[in-house]
Each structure stands twice: as C-alpha cells, then as structure tokens.
Design an enzyme around this catalytic site. Structure first.
Site, PDB file in Angstrom:
ATOM      1  N   ARG A   1      16.798  30.107  42.015  1.00 30.11           N
ATOM      2  CA  ARG A   1      16.071  30.894  43.053  1.00 30.11           C
ATOM      3  C   ARG A   1      15.493  29.966  43.906  1.00 30.11           C
ATOM      4  O   ARG A   1      15.489  30.044  45.283  1.00 30.11           O
ATOM      5  CB  ARG A   1      14.831  31.361  42.196  1.00 30.11           C
TER       6      ARG A   1
ATOM      7  N   LYS B   1       9.000  29.909  21.914  1.00 23.19           N
ATOM      8  CA  LYS B   1       8.480  30.152  23.390  1.00 23.19           C
ATOM      9  C   LYS B   1       7.577  31.396  23.415  1.00 23.19           C
ATOM     10  O   LYS B   1       6.836  31.686  24.323  1.00 23.19           O
ATOM     11  CB  LYS B   1       9.831  30.765  24.235  1.00 23.19           C
TER      12      LYS B   1
ATOM     13  N   HIS C   1      17.209  39.134  37.656  1.00 27.98           N
ATOM     14  CA  HIS C   1      18.232  38.983  36.642  1.00 27.98           C
ATOM     15  C   HIS C   1      19.426  40.138  36.739  1.00 27.98           C
ATOM     16  O   HIS C   1      20.507  39.734  36.587  1.00 27.98           O
ATOM     17  CB  HIS C   1      17.559  39.210  35.071  1.00 27.98           C
TER      18      HIS C   1
ATOM     19  N   SER D   1      10.093  35.957  35.424  1.00 26.68           N
ATOM     20  CA  SER D   1       9.749  36.879  34.250  1.00 26.68           C
ATOM     21  C   SER D   1       8.124  36.541  34.003  1.00 26.68           C
ATOM     22  O   SER D   1       7.393  37.436  33.685  1.00 26.68           O
ATOM     23  CB  SER D   1      10.410  36.529  33.055  1.00 26.68           C
TER      24      SER D   1
END
Length: 161
Positions: free
Chosen positions: A91, A42, A18, A128
């Site tokens: 990614r 979330k 990030h 993450s």
C-alpha cells in the site's frame, strides 16, 4: 503444469484491497494459493477457518484460486505447497520497508522469490485493522469489505458494519 503463486496473509478480516490483489494475481498465474496465517499470538477477531471461509466465499468465481490455513514459517509452507513465488500487496512505503526485509529473509532461508504488487489507488489506505476499528465504533464498512464480511463483522462486534 504452470506457475503457482502463494498469497499469504492474516486477512482478519479480508478487505476489498486483499480481494483486489488476489484477483489480479489470479489473472497472472496458473494457480494461486491464498495462505491464511493461523497465528494465535496475534489474537485475531476471526479464527483461521472462519477467515478461510470468508475468503473462499469472496473468490469463489475464480477457478484457479485455492484458500487454506497454515501456521509456522512461510518458507516451509511455500516449499510444502510447491509454489514458485510469493505475492505480496504493497500500500505504501511503510509496507515496503517491512515486506522487503521479510522477502530477503525468505530468500536467504529457502530461495523463495517474492513479487510485490502495488495496491490499486482506491484501496491504498485500507487495512484490516482500520476496518475493525471503524466497525467496532459502529461505522459503515460496507464499501470496504465484501458484503458477507460486513455482515460477519456486524455479528461479531454487535454493530451496524
């Protein structure tokens, strides 16, 4: 006034991947807003304001970067902040498949343009979720996140992150 970009994400926690995207975007735009999504559904490990603080500490040398939490639709936040473009890191192909749909929906809803930046190869595997998983099992994540984030992970998870 020049171009303003908005880099949104959950950042739970912020990783070196990030930070790489944020630093690279900050060099290419006059102003960069890092929008930390506050989405309680979330079930994040870190609260929105904690994530904002972690990112602010990581990017404090960058004078043109602002970090704040937001909730709701990204297009509404982009419009409210007057950003010219959304910057998203990619990614792998799986990121692209999801992000292209979001970019097209954002464009359809509000004419919001999205710029994709590929992640630097050294961080292309990093997420993450993966960082949290490794840290939960006591693995060393110190090379994957800023040092202060590794410390906060260790505090939260009771591990040697």
């Amino acid at each position: 006034m020049g171009l303003t970009a908005l880099c949104p994400g959950t950042f739970d926690p912020v990783t070196n991947g990030h930070i790489d995207i944020i630093e690279r975007a900050a060099r290419r735009f006059d102003a960069l807003i890092v929008g930390v999504l506050d989405n309680p559904s979330k079930q994040p490990l870190f609260g929105a304001e904690e994530r904002v603080g972690l990112i602010k500490e990581a990017v404090h040398p960058l004078g043109n970067v602002e970090v704040e939490a937001f909730s709701g639709l990204l297009v509404e936040y982009v419009t409210r902040r007057g950003a010219d473009v959304v910057v998203k890191g990619l990614r792998a192909l799986t990121d692209f498949e999801y992000e292209i749909q979001m970019a097209q929906m954002n464009h359809r809803l509000a004419g919001v343009e999205t710029l994709f930046m590929t992640t630097s190869p050294q961080w292309s595997f990093l997420s993450s979720s993966l960082v949290k998983e490794v840290a939960r099992f006591g693995g060393d994540v110190s090379s994957l996140v800023p040092a202060h984030v590794a410390g906060r992970l260790a505090d939260k998870l009771g591990s040697a992150a």
